[in-house]
Design a protein around this motif. Structure first.
Motif, PDB file in Angstrom:
ATOM      1  N   ASP A 269     -12.889 -24.948 -22.706  1.00 39.14           N
ATOM      2  CA  ASP A 269     -13.372 -23.808 -21.924  1.00 39.14           C
ATOM      3  C   ASP A 269     -12.490 -22.584 -22.155  1.00 39.14           C
ATOM      4  O   ASP A 269     -12.992 -21.469 -22.251  1.00 39.14           O
ATOM      5  N   GLU A 270     -11.185 -22.801 -22.237  1.00 36.26           N
ATOM      6  CA  GLU A 270     -10.265 -21.677 -22.467  1.00 36.26           C
ATOM      7  C   GLU A 270     -10.531 -21.013 -23.814  1.00 36.26           C
ATOM      8  O   GLU A 270     -10.535 -19.783 -23.916  1.00 36.26           O
ATOM      9  N   ALA A 271     -10.768 -21.811 -24.844  1.00 34.98           N
ATOM     10  CA  ALA A 271     -11.045 -21.261 -26.172  1.00 34.98           C
ATOM     11  C   ALA A 271     -12.334 -20.444 -26.145  1.00 34.98           C
ATOM     12  O   ALA A 271     -12.411 -19.368 -26.747  1.00 34.98           O
ATOM     13  N   ARG A 272     -13.333 -20.954 -25.448  1.00 42.77           N
ATOM     14  CA  ARG A 272     -14.600 -20.225 -25.363  1.00 42.77           C
ATOM     15  C   ARG A 272     -14.437 -18.939 -24.555  1.00 42.77           C
ATOM     16  O   ARG A 272     -15.042 -17.910 -24.875  1.00 42.77           O
ATOM     17  N   TRP A 273     -13.598 -18.946 -23.522  1.00 41.34           N
ATOM     18  CA  TRP A 273     -13.325 -17.746 -22.721  1.00 41.34           C
ATOM     19  C   TRP A 273     -12.637 -16.687 -23.583  1.00 41.34           C
ATOM     20  O   TRP A 273     -13.005 -15.520 -23.575  1.00 41.34           O
ATOM     21  N   VAL A 274     -11.641 -17.115 -24.355  1.00 41.70           N
ATOM     22  CA  VAL A 274     -10.921 -16.176 -25.215  1.00 41.70           C
ATOM     23  C   VAL A 274     -11.861 -15.589 -26.263  1.00 41.70           C
ATOM     24  O   VAL A 274     -11.789 -14.400 -26.575  1.00 41.70           O
ATOM     25  N   ARG A 275     -12.783 -16.394 -26.798  1.00 36.94           N
ATOM     26  CA  ARG A 275     -13.751 -15.873 -27.772  1.00 36.94           C
ATOM     27  C   ARG A 275     -14.607 -14.782 -27.126  1.00 36.94           C
ATOM     28  O   ARG A 275     -14.886 -13.754 -27.723  1.00 36.94           O
ATOM     29  N   GLN A 276     -15.019 -15.006 -25.878  1.00 34.95           N
ATOM     30  CA  GLN A 276     -15.808 -13.987 -25.187  1.00 34.95           C
ATOM     31  C   GLN A 276     -14.996 -12.712 -24.974  1.00 34.95           C
ATOM     32  O   GLN A 276     -15.518 -11.604 -25.122  1.00 34.95           O
ATOM     33  N   LEU A 277     -13.725 -12.867 -24.653  1.00 35.63           N
ATOM     34  CA  LEU A 277     -12.864 -11.689 -24.495  1.00 35.63           C
ATOM     35  C   LEU A 277     -12.711 -10.954 -25.818  1.00 35.63           C
ATOM     36  O   LEU A 277     -12.695  -9.718 -25.851  1.00 35.63           O
TER      37      LEU A 277
END
Length: 87
Positions: free
Chosen positions: A34-42
């Motif tokens: 989830d953190e990796a996907r959040w950073v990608r969105q950022l």
């Protein structure tokens, strides 16, 4: 595929002495958490906001905005892209 291979090779070189950072980069590249996907969105949000700044000076940034938009799923981040919307 070639771009991803070059990025992976660069990450292997840059993080050779930092296995923990290399593991985080791999996690991000594979979108494993989830953190990796959040950073990608950022990252996508950053690209879209930069494109808006460049557009104000007359640059054609439509392609960047089209590319970034679908990658931003979180409603809080999407609100930052909408004109007139407050976060």
């Amino acid at each position: 595929a070639e771009k991803h291979a070059r990025e992976a090779a660069a990450a292997e070189h840059l993080f050779a002495a930092a296995p923990r950072l290399l593991a985080r980069w791999r996690e991000y590249a594979a979108q494993q958490t989830d953190e990796a996907r959040w950073v990608r969105q950022l990252d996508k949000l950053d690209m879209a906001l930069q494109a808006r700044i460049y557009a104000e000076s007359g640059a054609d940034t439509a392609e960047f905005l089209r590319s970034a938009g679908p990658g931003i799923q979180d409603p809080r981040l999407r609100a930052l892209l909408e004109p007139g919307e407050a976060p």
